[in-house]
Structures are given as C-alpha cells and as structure tokens.
Write a protein that holds these residues in place. Structure first.
Motif, PDB file in Angstrom:
ATOM      1  N   ARG A  84       6.219  10.236  -4.151  1.00 36.45           N
ATOM      2  CA  ARG A  84       7.225  10.727  -3.207  1.00 36.45           C
ATOM      3  C   ARG A  84       8.501   9.884  -3.267  1.00 36.45           C
ATOM      4  O   ARG A  84       9.596  10.383  -3.028  1.00 36.45           O
ATOM      5  CB  ARG A  84       6.646  10.741  -1.795  1.00 36.45           C
ATOM      6  CG  ARG A  84       5.585  11.820  -1.614  1.00 36.45           C
ATOM      7  CD  ARG A  84       4.974  11.789  -0.235  1.00 36.45           C
ATOM      8  NE  ARG A  84       4.104  12.936  -0.013  1.00 36.45           N
ATOM      9  CZ  ARG A  84       2.843  13.013  -0.395  1.00 36.45           C
ATOM     10  NH1 ARG A  84       2.293  11.992  -1.038  1.00 36.45           N
ATOM     11  NH2 ARG A  84       2.118  14.095  -0.150  1.00 36.45           N
ATOM     12  N   ILE A  85       8.367   8.601  -3.559  1.00 38.46           N
ATOM     13  CA  ILE A  85       9.554   7.760  -3.729  1.00 38.46           C
ATOM     14  C   ILE A  85      10.337   8.215  -4.954  1.00 38.46           C
ATOM     15  O   ILE A  85      11.584   8.251  -4.940  1.00 38.46           O
ATOM     16  CB  ILE A  85       9.142   6.274  -3.847  1.00 38.46           C
ATOM     17  CG1 ILE A  85       8.545   5.794  -2.515  1.00 38.46           C
ATOM     18  CG2 ILE A  85      10.333   5.409  -4.230  1.00 38.46           C
ATOM     19  CD1 ILE A  85       8.024   4.373  -2.557  1.00 38.46           C
ATOM     20  N   ARG A  86       9.649   8.591  -6.019  1.00 43.31           N
ATOM     21  CA  ARG A  86      10.324   9.121  -7.209  1.00 43.31           C
ATOM     22  C   ARG A  86      11.061  10.418  -6.888  1.00 43.31           C
ATOM     23  O   ARG A  86      12.177  10.657  -7.362  1.00 43.31           O
ATOM     24  CB  ARG A  86       9.312   9.346  -8.324  1.00 43.31           C
ATOM     25  CG  ARG A  86       8.713   8.067  -8.898  1.00 43.31           C
ATOM     26  CD  ARG A  86       7.691   8.404  -9.981  1.00 43.31           C
ATOM     27  NE  ARG A  86       8.320   9.124 -11.083  1.00 43.31           N
ATOM     28  CZ  ARG A  86       7.628   9.794 -12.007  1.00 43.31           C
ATOM     29  NH1 ARG A  86       6.298   9.866 -11.920  1.00 43.31           N
ATOM     30  NH2 ARG A  86       8.264  10.411 -12.985  1.00 43.31           N
ATOM     31  N   ARG A 131       6.941  13.392   3.112  1.00 43.04           N
ATOM     32  CA  ARG A 131       8.144  13.428   2.283  1.00 43.04           C
ATOM     33  C   ARG A 131       9.392  13.190   3.113  1.00 43.04           C
ATOM     34  O   ARG A 131      10.344  12.528   2.668  1.00 43.04           O
ATOM     35  CB  ARG A 131       8.243  14.785   1.580  1.00 43.04           C
ATOM     36  CG  ARG A 131       7.260  14.945   0.425  1.00 43.04           C
ATOM     37  CD  ARG A 131       7.308  16.358  -0.125  1.00 43.04           C
ATOM     38  NE  ARG A 131       6.464  16.488  -1.306  1.00 43.04           N
ATOM     39  CZ  ARG A 131       6.069  17.654  -1.795  1.00 43.04           C
ATOM     40  NH1 ARG A 131       6.429  18.774  -1.192  1.00 43.04           N
ATOM     41  NH2 ARG A 131       5.323  17.697  -2.877  1.00 43.04           N
ATOM     42  N   VAL A 132       9.402  13.719   4.329  1.00 42.04           N
ATOM     43  CA  VAL A 132      10.557  13.525   5.226  1.00 42.04           C
ATOM     44  C   VAL A 132      10.744  12.043   5.525  1.00 42.04           C
ATOM     45  O   VAL A 132      11.858  11.507   5.435  1.00 42.04           O
ATOM     46  CB  VAL A 132      10.367  14.328   6.521  1.00 42.04           C
ATOM     47  CG1 VAL A 132      11.469  13.976   7.524  1.00 42.04           C
ATOM     48  CG2 VAL A 132      10.374  15.818   6.231  1.00 42.04           C
ATOM     49  N   VAL A 133       9.656  11.369   5.885  1.00 41.42           N
ATOM     50  CA  VAL A 133       9.745   9.951   6.245  1.00 41.42           C
ATOM     51  C   VAL A 133      10.196   9.116   5.055  1.00 41.42           C
ATOM     52  O   VAL A 133      11.079   8.250   5.170  1.00 41.42           O
ATOM     53  CB  VAL A 133       8.389   9.453   6.791  1.00 41.42           C
ATOM     54  CG1 VAL A 133       8.427   7.955   7.017  1.00 41.42           C
ATOM     55  CG2 VAL A 133       8.040  10.175   8.086  1.00 41.42           C
ATOM     56  N   VAL A 164      14.280   5.826   2.408  1.00 39.68           N
ATOM     57  CA  VAL A 164      14.953   5.454   1.166  1.00 39.68           C
ATOM     58  C   VAL A 164      16.455   5.699   1.270  1.00 39.68           C
ATOM     59  O   VAL A 164      17.279   4.870   0.849  1.00 39.68           O
ATOM     60  CB  VAL A 164      14.349   6.232  -0.015  1.00 39.68           C
ATOM     61  CG1 VAL A 164      15.171   6.008  -1.283  1.00 39.68           C
ATOM     62  CG2 VAL A 164      12.911   5.811  -0.250  1.00 39.68           C
ATOM     63  N   THR A 165      16.827   6.827   1.871  1.00 39.40           N
ATOM     64  CA  THR A 165      18.252   7.124   2.053  1.00 39.40           C
ATOM     65  C   THR A 165      18.911   6.116   2.984  1.00 39.40           C
ATOM     66  O   THR A 165      20.022   5.639   2.713  1.00 39.40           O
ATOM     67  CB  THR A 165      18.423   8.552   2.600  1.00 39.40           C
ATOM     68  OG1 THR A 165      17.757   9.476   1.743  1.00 39.40           O
ATOM     69  CG2 THR A 165      19.889   8.921   2.695  1.00 39.40           C
ATOM     70  N   LEU A 224       0.829  -1.213   0.000  1.00 38.93           N
ATOM     71  CA  LEU A 224       0.000   0.000   0.000  1.00 38.93           C
ATOM     72  C   LEU A 224       0.861   1.260   0.000  1.00 38.93           C
ATOM     73  O   LEU A 224       0.547   2.244  -0.674  1.00 38.93           O
ATOM     74  CB  LEU A 224      -0.939  -0.015   1.211  1.00 38.93           C
ATOM     75  CG  LEU A 224      -2.056  -1.070   1.183  1.00 38.93           C
ATOM     76  CD1 LEU A 224      -2.833  -1.049   2.499  1.00 38.93           C
ATOM     77  CD2 LEU A 224      -3.002  -0.833  -0.004  1.00 38.93           C
ATOM     78  N   VAL A 225       1.950   1.216   0.782  1.00 40.15           N
ATOM     79  CA  VAL A 225       2.867   2.369   0.814  1.00 40.15           C
ATOM     80  C   VAL A 225       3.453   2.607  -0.572  1.00 40.15           C
ATOM     81  O   VAL A 225       3.553   3.755  -1.042  1.00 40.15           O
ATOM     82  CB  VAL A 225       3.968   2.129   1.867  1.00 40.15           C
ATOM     83  CG1 VAL A 225       5.094   3.152   1.698  1.00 40.15           C
ATOM     84  CG2 VAL A 225       3.395   2.228   3.275  1.00 40.15           C
ATOM     85  N   LEU A 226       3.871   1.530  -1.230  1.00 37.05           N
ATOM     86  CA  LEU A 226       4.453   1.682  -2.563  1.00 37.05           C
ATOM     87  C   LEU A 226       3.432   2.219  -3.562  1.00 37.05           C
ATOM     88  O   LEU A 226       3.780   2.987  -4.472  1.00 37.05           O
ATOM     89  CB  LEU A 226       5.000   0.333  -3.042  1.00 37.05           C
ATOM     90  CG  LEU A 226       6.201  -0.217  -2.279  1.00 37.05           C
ATOM     91  CD1 LEU A 226       6.572  -1.596  -2.798  1.00 37.05           C
ATOM     92  CD2 LEU A 226       7.382   0.728  -2.396  1.00 37.05           C
TER      93      LEU A 226
END
Length: 634
Positions: A257-259, A511-513, A518-519, A249-251
C-alpha cells in the motif's frame, strides 16, 4: 510650507499632557502624539508667561500679536477674545522658556510649572519631557518599520519568488524523487526512534548502577526531579521500543500500500505538470474570499450606523472652575454654539448611534444574519475551489490516452461546469458546515461569559461540548471534501455523493490511512524545505552575512533586519500552503478515481483500467484492450 514656512520648531501648548499615564491603546488613538495642540514657530519662547484674568476680555491681537507672542495656531483672527481662543485651544494659556532640540521646543527643567487647571503640584517639567520623548520613541519605531519595508520590499518580493519556485519544483520533481524521498523520511523516523532508545538505555544504565529509584524520591510536584530516577528512562525506553516495533511491522505488512501511495503521488505530480494553471487557482479563491469579507464588513458597518448620531457635552477636566454647573453627558447640537463658555475645554462630542426605533431594535438580529451569511459564503467559495480542482484533476485521470485525451482548458471547463450544474450541491454542503461552525461560535461565546464561574463540573461539560463540536467540524470537512470530488466526477447531488464517497473510503480504510500519512509526511517536509530555505537565505542576506555580493545585490541598511526576514518566512509559508493544498486536492481526487477504477473496471475490452502502468504493475493487473482502443468513461 505655506503658513509654516520659516518656522522650523514645534511648540506644544501644554507639554504636561505628554505624560503617558494612559495605556498604549489611547496613545495610539492620538497618533502617538501628545494630546495637546501643536504649532510651528520660528523661535522658541524665551521668557515665562501666563495669561492673567484681566486679559480674558482682551483680543488676541492685543495679548499675543502686538507683544511678539506669535504662538497661536495659523488663521486666528486679530479681534477674537482671549477667553474664546483658550476655550477653542487656538492659543496657549502659558509659555515656558524653551530651547530647540530635535526640531521641538523643550522647556528648561528648572522652571516651576504654572498654577493652572489640569496641572497638579507634583507635576514637573521633567515628567512632561519624559512623556514627550516616549511618544517620540513610539513614533520613531513606526517610522523605522516603514523605512525598513520601503528599503527592502523588492528583496522581500524576491524571497517570495524563490518560495514560489521552490514549491513548484518540489511538486514537479516528486514524479522522480517521491520514492527515494519517502524512503529517506521513513528511515529518518526509524533512526530518530533508534537513537532515542539508545539514549534512554544509557541513562537507565547509569542511574541503575547508582541505585537511583523512584521509591527513594517519592511523590513530588517537581517534574524535573523524575529525570534522575531509573524508572522514568525505563518507561521512555519501553514506549520508544514499542513505537519502533509498530512502525517496522507497519512497513513490513503495508509495503504494498505504501508503494501504491508513492505511485499516486507521482501521478499527482504528472497531473499538476500537465495543468499548471491549477497551481494558481488559490488566487481566485483568495479574491472571492476578500469580496465576501468586504461585502460583509460594509453591510455590518451600515447596520451599525443606521441610527441617528448622538452628541453629548464633554470636558477634559470637570473639576475646573466654571465647569461645576455644566450638564456633562447631556445631549447637545454639534453645529450650535455652546452657551456655557466659562468651562475650559467644553466640547460637544460624538457618543454613538441611537438604538431606538423598529429597525434599530432589529439590528442585532440582522447582524447575526450577516454573520451566518458570511460563514455560508466563505464555505461556499472554498467548496467551489475544491470542486473545480477535483473536476480538472478527474479529467486527467479518466483520460485513457494521456495527454491526448485531456481537455484543452481543463480548469476553465471544470469552473464553468461547477457553476452551471453544482452550485446548489456546494451550497448545501457549505450550509451544513456553517451550522456546525455557528454552533461552535455560540459555544465559545457562552464559555467566554462563564469563564469566571469556578464550577469544575460546568467547565468539564463545556470542554466536552467544545471537543465534540471540533471533532464534528473536522469530520464534516473531510466528508464534504470527498463529496465534492464525487460530485465533480459523477455530477450527482450532495447527499448521494457524500454517501458514495464515505462508503468507498470505508471499504478501503487501510489505503486511506496509508496514503493520508504518506502525503502528510511529504507535504510537511516540503513546507519545511521551502519555509526553512527562504528563512535561512533571508537571514544571511538581510543580516549582511553573505560576503562578495556586488553593488546591485548588496543588502540594504535596515533598522530591524528581522522584520523583512519574518515577512519573507510568513509569505513563504502562505505560498507553500497554497501550492501544497492544490497538490493535496490532486492526490485525494486521483485516489478516489483510483478506487472507483478498481471497483468498476476489470481490465477487459469493455471495461479497461484507466490507471497508469506503474499502478497496474504494482497491483499485478493489466488491460486486455489494444493500445488503439479509445473507449471513454461514460
């Protein structure tokens, strides 16, 4: 050499002192040697001999030199009395028939020990030899370790160079492989969860068919027994399925936002490529930290030794004849001759520094002040590094035409600017963090003192306090880091910068999370790649498992081949952590600049976006400004 020329054997005055009945710390304090005088001799003793009472008043020349007992330390005068030489441990009080072995005189094991003070009836020659062998083994290990480092240090440097190159390549290649790499890592996590679901289902199905239920097992403290019941695997299956569903679901809902996070990682890789000097700034931070720690250590030592040295009388065996009336542990003068010479081994030894006087009573308070200063300066140095790097990377983002508008020396300019304008702001932020850290240290000290208390309520309260302070420290570090970025961008004071950074992040919390996770995932994979690669390469090389290497590249012969392997792995981890910390600072700086760019600008001629074209494309925005418009951010 010198006085020991043509004397190839080492004689121990009292080999029974080699019995290692003490702990390893006391043995190490003696240099891994027997606590008895040792002398180089041309030949080992052949006959047993013990000093007699009638020989105490004679001279060393009469008792030792004229009778070919050349076993005193070099430089003992001919006319010195025997009792004086024994008290000062310049000559041996007994000799045992010995044979040379390993460059040392080992006594024969069938000899009866002499009846002398300090040698008990149950002491045997075998015990003394065993203790000597143990000390030799301990010294032999330290020598072997030194030999391994001496033979492999250049190969260790090669391994560290490989770690440096791998870290740089990983960061620079992220601009090309960040997207596919993130996709592969996410699919890997999904695959692991899917396999876990499948495995739990298979175990649950087998146990269900067998009828193994938790009602049959009941309650037990043997946790491994729960693996044989179906409910355990059903619960694990449900948990993994829920995690798999949440991740999917997150994806789906956060793909945009992942992009954006991937695009920012690519921009960070480009920024580091444009300013390669920033990758080596951690060396400056490391040197400054060493200077602060060295200054604090010297100051603490000067404070600790500010009193007058105190010396007291000490004897190795106070039960020896002649030591009954000696005032042990009373003050003495180390430069004066000891009046009581009948006690063997009596010495005037250093006890400590006096704690009397106005300054000495304040030494503890001064040490506390020194520790506070140490924490403050260390945090300030770390804050300086963060602000300098943030200033350099911010100059990359706010350059409208890259790389033409990037300053010539961005890192040096940011360093000078930070020292000139932002020293006080950094010191204030470091002070806040220092106060929390000092509170944690005090709490740890109290917890250490109360460790023997078995009150569960007190233990629970202490644990809660420690947890709260740990969370507070983490939050302040996070807030300070972003405040320093805002200071580097706008030049405002700490409080205003911290407030603006916090509010900006809270308005973009999702966006922060996403960017943070990802980082973290990418940097964890990078560290795993660098450290694992260097570790595997070091293992195959130092263990001699790479065939076909030429003579110049042949692995050295080592006593412990795991020693350079562990050193290479530790060094690779330190190097990777230093490089990736700079990259993480770059990502955080560009992210805050990106959020500021979104809120302050709208793509018009007066307020164009400064973000990259890839970010503009993802967001569906564009600049109306013509390509030759070179407006600068004020």
């Amino acid at each position: 050499m010198g006085e020991n020329k043509d004397k190839p054997y080492l004689l121990y005055f009292n080999i029974f002192s080699c019995i290692l009945s003490s702990n390893i710390i006391s043995v190490a304090e003696n240099g891994l040697q027997c606590p008895t005088p040792q002398v180089c001799v041309s030949s080992c003793p052949e006959d047993p001999w013990t000093v007699g009472k009638n020989e105490f008043s004679q001279t060393v020349g009469e008792v030792f030199y004229t009778k070919n007992r050349n076993f005193c330390l070099p430089g003992v005068p001919w006319n010195m009395t025997v009792i004086t030489s024994l008290q000062q441990e310049l000559c041996p009080s007994f000799l045992l028939p010995s044979a040379p072995a390993l460059g040392r005189c080992f006594p024969w094991t069938n000899i009866t020990p002499p009846a002398l003070p300090g040698i008990t009836n149950d002491t045997t020659i075998q015990q003394g030899i065993s203790g000597l062998i143990d000390s030799l083994n301990a010294r032999d290990i330290s020598v072997k370790i030194f030999e391994d480092f001496a033979q492999s240090w250049y190969w260790i440097l090669v391994a560290l160079g490989v770690a440096l190159v791998l870290s740089l390549l990983f960061i620079l290649l992220l601009r090309l492989v960040a997207g596919p790499l993130v996709l592969v890592l996410i699919l890997g996590v999904l695959g692991v969860l899917a396999y876990g679901i499948y495995y739990c289902w298979e175990e649950y199905r087998v146990l269900r068919d067998k009828g193994a239920s938790i009602s049959q097992l009941g309650f037990t403290t043997n946790l491994s027994a729960y693996q044989s019941v179906q409910e355990t695997w059903l619960a694990a299956l449900i948990v993994l399925a829920v995690l798999e569903a949440i991740l999917l679901l997150v994806l789906i809902f956060l793909r945009q936002r992942i992009r954006i996070a991937i695009a920012l990682l690519k921009e960070a890789s480009k920024a580091v490529g444009q300013m390669m000097s920033t990758m080596f700034y951690p060396l400056v931070t490391f040197v400054l930290l060493l200077i602060c720690i060295a200054y604090w250590a010297m100051t603490a030592l000067y404070l600790a030794t500010s009193g007058q040295p105190q010396y007291v009388l000490w004897a190795s065996n106070i039960s020896s004849p002649g030591c009954e009336k000696v005032p042990i542990n009373t003050s003495c003068n180390p430069t004066a001759h000891l009046v009581n010479s009948s006690c063997p081994g009596l010495m005037c030894v250093f006890q400590g520094y006096s704690s009397k006087g106005l300054i000495q009573r304040s030494v503890f308070n001064l040490q506390i002040y020194g520790v506070l200063g140490l924490f403050w300066t260390l945090n300030w140095v770390l804050a300086l590094g963060q602000c300098v790097l943030a200033g350099a990377f911010a100059s990359f983002y706010w350059a409208f035409h890259k790389p033409q508008d990037i300053p010539t020396f961005p890192l040096i300019s940011a360093f000078i600017r930070t020292l000139r304008y932002h020293t006080g702001s950094l010191a204030f932020g470091a002070l806040i963090l220092t106060l929390v850290q000092i509170a944690r240290v005090i709490l740890e000290y109290i917890d250490h003192k109360l460790r023997g208390v078995q009150n569960p309520v007190a233990r629970c309260i202490m644990c809660c306090f420690k947890c709260c302070l740990w969370c507070l420290e983490k939050f302040i570090k996070f807030l300070n880091r972003n405040a320093y970025i805002m200071i580097a961008i706008y030049g405002k004071n700490f409080c205003v910068s911290a407030k603006n950074a916090f509010m900006l992040l809270m308005r973009n919390i999702v966006r922060v999370v996403v960017l943070d996770k990802v980082t973290d995932l990418l940097l964890f994979f990078g560290k795993l790649l660098v450290v694992g690669g260097v570790g595997v390469l070091s293992f195959f090389f130092f263990s001699g498992r790479i065939p076909g290497l030429g003579k110049d590249f042949k692995s050295p012969h080592l006593n412990y081949y795991w020693l350079p392997i562990m050193t290479s792995i530790l060094g690779a981890y330190v190097i990777a952590s230093g490089f990736f910390s700079v990259f993480g600072m770059c990502v955080d700086t560009l992210f805050l600049c990106f959020l500021e760019d979104l809120e302050r600008n709208n793509g018009s001629l007066d307020r164009p976006y400064y973000m990259s074209k890839s970010l503009l494309k993802i967001l569906g925005k564009k600049n109306e400004a013509p390509p030759d418009n070179k407006k600068r951010k004020k």
